[in-house]
Every structure is written in structure tokens, then in C-alpha cells.
Design a protein around this motif. Structure first.
Motif, short mmCIF file in Angstrom:
data_model
loop_
_atom_site.label_atom_id
_atom_site.label_comp_id
_atom_site.label_asym_id
_atom_site.label_seq_id
_atom_site.Cartn_x
_atom_site.Cartn_y
_atom_site.Cartn_z
N VAL A 1 18.52 17.17 -5.13
CA VAL A 1 17.94 16.04 -4.42
C VAL A 1 17.16 15.18 -5.41
CG1 VAL A 1 16.37 15.30 -2.60
CG2 VAL A 1 17.75 17.36 -2.29
N GLN A 2 17.46 13.91 -5.42
CA GLN A 2 16.68 12.97 -6.23
C GLN A 2 15.73 12.22 -5.31
OE1 GLN A 2 20.37 12.80 -6.65
NE2 GLN A 2 19.89 14.53 -7.98
N LEU A 3 14.49 12.10 -5.74
CA LEU A 3 13.46 11.48 -4.91
C LEU A 3 12.80 10.34 -5.67
CD1 LEU A 3 11.76 14.79 -3.70
CD2 LEU A 3 13.41 13.42 -2.42
N GLN A 4 12.45 9.30 -4.95
CA GLN A 4 11.74 8.18 -5.54
C GLN A 4 10.72 7.67 -4.55
OE1 GLN A 4 11.91 6.45 -8.76
NE2 GLN A 4 9.97 5.89 -7.77
N ALA A 5 9.45 7.76 -4.93
CA ALA A 5 8.37 7.26 -4.08
C ALA A 5 8.08 5.81 -4.41
CB ALA A 5 7.12 8.11 -4.29
N PHE A 6 7.73 5.05 -3.40
CA PHE A 6 7.33 3.67 -3.61
C PHE A 6 6.42 3.23 -2.46
CE2 PHE A 6 10.32 1.93 -0.51
CZ PHE A 6 11.31 2.89 -0.49
N GLY A 7 5.79 2.08 -2.65
CA GLY A 7 4.91 1.55 -1.62
C GLY A 7 3.45 1.57 -2.00
N GLY A 8 3.13 2.09 -3.18
CA GLY A 8 1.75 2.09 -3.62
C GLY A 8 1.26 0.70 -3.95
N GLY A 9 -0.03 0.60 -4.20
CA GLY A 9 -0.61 -0.69 -4.54
C GLY A 9 -2.11 -0.64 -4.50
N LEU A 10 -2.71 -1.81 -4.54
CA LEU A 10 -4.16 -1.95 -4.50
C LEU A 10 -4.58 -2.36 -3.09
CD1 LEU A 10 -6.94 -2.17 -5.89
CD2 LEU A 10 -6.34 -4.54 -6.45
N VAL A 11 -5.54 -1.63 -2.54
CA VAL A 11 -6.02 -1.91 -1.19
C VAL A 11 -7.52 -1.71 -1.14
CG1 VAL A 11 -5.59 0.45 -0.40
CG2 VAL A 11 -5.61 -1.42 1.26
N GLN A 12 -8.18 -2.45 -0.29
CA GLN A 12 -9.62 -2.28 -0.13
C GLN A 12 -9.92 -1.06 0.73
OE1 GLN A 12 -11.17 -6.01 1.38
NE2 GLN A 12 -11.65 -6.69 -0.69
N ALA A 13 -11.08 -0.50 0.53
CA ALA A 13 -11.52 0.63 1.35
C ALA A 13 -11.46 0.24 2.83
CB ALA A 13 -12.93 1.05 0.97
N GLY A 14 -10.97 1.16 3.64
CA GLY A 14 -10.79 0.89 5.06
C GLY A 14 -9.42 0.36 5.41
N GLY A 15 -8.67 0.00 4.41
CA GLY A 15 -7.34 -0.55 4.62
C GLY A 15 -6.27 0.52 4.80
N SER A 16 -5.03 0.06 4.89
CA SER A 16 -3.90 0.95 5.14
C SER A 16 -2.76 0.68 4.16
CB SER A 16 -3.37 0.77 6.56
OG SER A 16 -4.34 1.10 7.52
N LEU A 17 -1.99 1.71 3.90
CA LEU A 17 -0.76 1.60 3.12
C LEU A 17 0.25 2.57 3.71
CD1 LEU A 17 -1.68 1.52 -0.69
CD2 LEU A 17 -0.55 -0.29 0.62
N ARG A 18 1.51 2.24 3.55
CA ARG A 18 2.57 3.15 3.95
C ARG A 18 3.44 3.44 2.74
NH1 ARG A 18 7.92 2.17 7.66
NH2 ARG A 18 7.96 4.18 8.75
N LEU A 19 3.47 4.71 2.35
CA LEU A 19 4.33 5.13 1.27
C LEU A 19 5.67 5.58 1.82
CD1 LEU A 19 1.88 7.24 -0.93
CD2 LEU A 19 2.28 4.77 -0.94
N SER A 20 6.71 5.35 1.04
CA SER A 20 8.04 5.83 1.39
C SER A 20 8.59 6.63 0.23
CB SER A 20 8.97 4.65 1.69
OG SER A 20 8.52 3.90 2.79
N CYS A 21 9.48 7.54 0.53
CA CYS A 21 10.15 8.33 -0.48
C CYS A 21 11.63 8.37 -0.12
CB CYS A 21 9.56 9.74 -0.54
SG CYS A 21 10.42 10.86 -1.67
N ALA A 22 12.44 7.75 -0.95
CA ALA A 22 13.87 7.70 -0.70
C ALA A 22 14.54 8.88 -1.39
CB ALA A 22 14.44 6.38 -1.22
N ALA A 23 15.39 9.58 -0.65
CA ALA A 23 16.08 10.75 -1.17
C ALA A 23 17.57 10.47 -1.30
CB ALA A 23 15.86 11.95 -0.26
N SER A 24 18.17 11.05 -2.31
CA SER A 24 19.62 10.96 -2.49
C SER A 24 20.12 12.27 -3.06
CB SER A 24 19.97 9.79 -3.42
OG SER A 24 19.38 9.98 -4.69
N GLY A 25 21.41 12.47 -3.03
CA GLY A 25 21.98 13.70 -3.54
C GLY A 25 22.19 14.70 -2.42
N ARG A 26 21.78 15.93 -2.64
CA ARG A 26 21.98 16.98 -1.66
C ARG A 26 21.26 16.67 -0.37
NH1 ARG A 26 21.63 22.79 -4.49
NH2 ARG A 26 22.65 23.31 -2.53
N ALA A 27 21.66 17.29 0.71
CA ALA A 27 21.17 16.96 2.05
C ALA A 27 19.66 17.09 2.15
CB ALA A 27 21.86 17.85 3.07
#
Length: 121
Positions: A1-27
Motif C-alpha cells: 500500500v502506498q500512502l500520501q497525506a495532504f491537506g496540511g497548512g497554517l491555521v490560527q488557534a481555534g481553527g480547523s483543518l481536514r487532512l486526507s490520505c490517499a492510498a494506492s496499491g494493495r487493497a
């Protein structure tokens, strides 16, 4: 399985972010998955884990009630919704996939490259 995380960044305290991790290869859907993070000068630590079906989840005490892990096996994607972010959440976040039994203690067999989350005060 190959994994790649993305969605990080700079945010102020109290804020929100959503990270994603895309998978490929084996199930991807055959494996439990998790998120880990490593802050500067600190060891990598467990953040959240989810079973292969999504029916079971576990969280580190430091993120309970603020972070939500989820997955969409049809899209081979893992998510981490992060709300009420604090400066101490600043870290490189990594996604992992592997067996459920070892996920919390040692992480997964497969690891993705991390994505940096910076929370400003």
C-alpha cells in the motif's frame, strides 16, 4: 500500500483543518489505518486509529473531542478532521495502514510521507 497525506497548512488557534490520505496499491480496505504526528524535537506519537470497516476508532487523549478520523474505502482515502486546533497540535502528520492490534502502539506496516500542520497562537 502506498500512502500520501495532504491537506496540511497554517491555521490560527481555534481553527480547523481536514487532512486526507490517499492510498494506492494493495487493497486499502483490508487494513486498519491511523494518524500519527511528530512535533519538532519530539518523538512520533499516536493521534487516531480506525478499523478496516470504520466501525471502531481510537483517539489519543490529547485530541479526543476535537479530532475525528474517518475513511472511505471506495475512494481509498483516510481522513482526519481537526477542529479547535491548538498551537501544541503543530507537527508533521503521517498516515499509516496495517493491523489493528499494533496500530496504536507501534503504527502501521505502511507509512505515507507527512504533511505539516502549523497552528499559530
Amino acid at each position: 500500500v502506498q500512502l500520501q497525506a495532504f491537506g496540511g497548512g497554517l491555521v490560527q488557534a481555534g481553527g480547523s483543518l481536514r487532512l486526507s490520505c490517499a492510498a494506492s496499491g494493495r487493497a486499502f480496505g483490508n487494513y486498519a489505518a491511523g494518524w500519527f504526528r511528530q512535533a519538532p524535537g519530539k518523538e512520533r506519537e499516536f493521534v487516531a486509529a480506525i478499523s478496516w470497516s470504520g466501525g471502531s476508532t481510537e483517539y489519543a487523549d490529547s485530541v479526543k473531542g476535537r479530532f475525528t478520523i474517518s475513511r472511505d474505502n471506495a475512494k481509498n482515502t483516510l481522513y482526519l478532521q481537526m477542529n479547535s486546533l491548538k498551537p501544541e497540535d503543530t507537527a508533521v502528520y503521517y498516515c499509516a495502514a496495517g493491523g489493528w492490534g499494533k496500530m496504536i502502539a507501534t503504527g502501521g506496516h505502511y507509512w505515507g510521507k507527512g504533511t505539516l500542520v502549523t497552528v499559530s497562537s
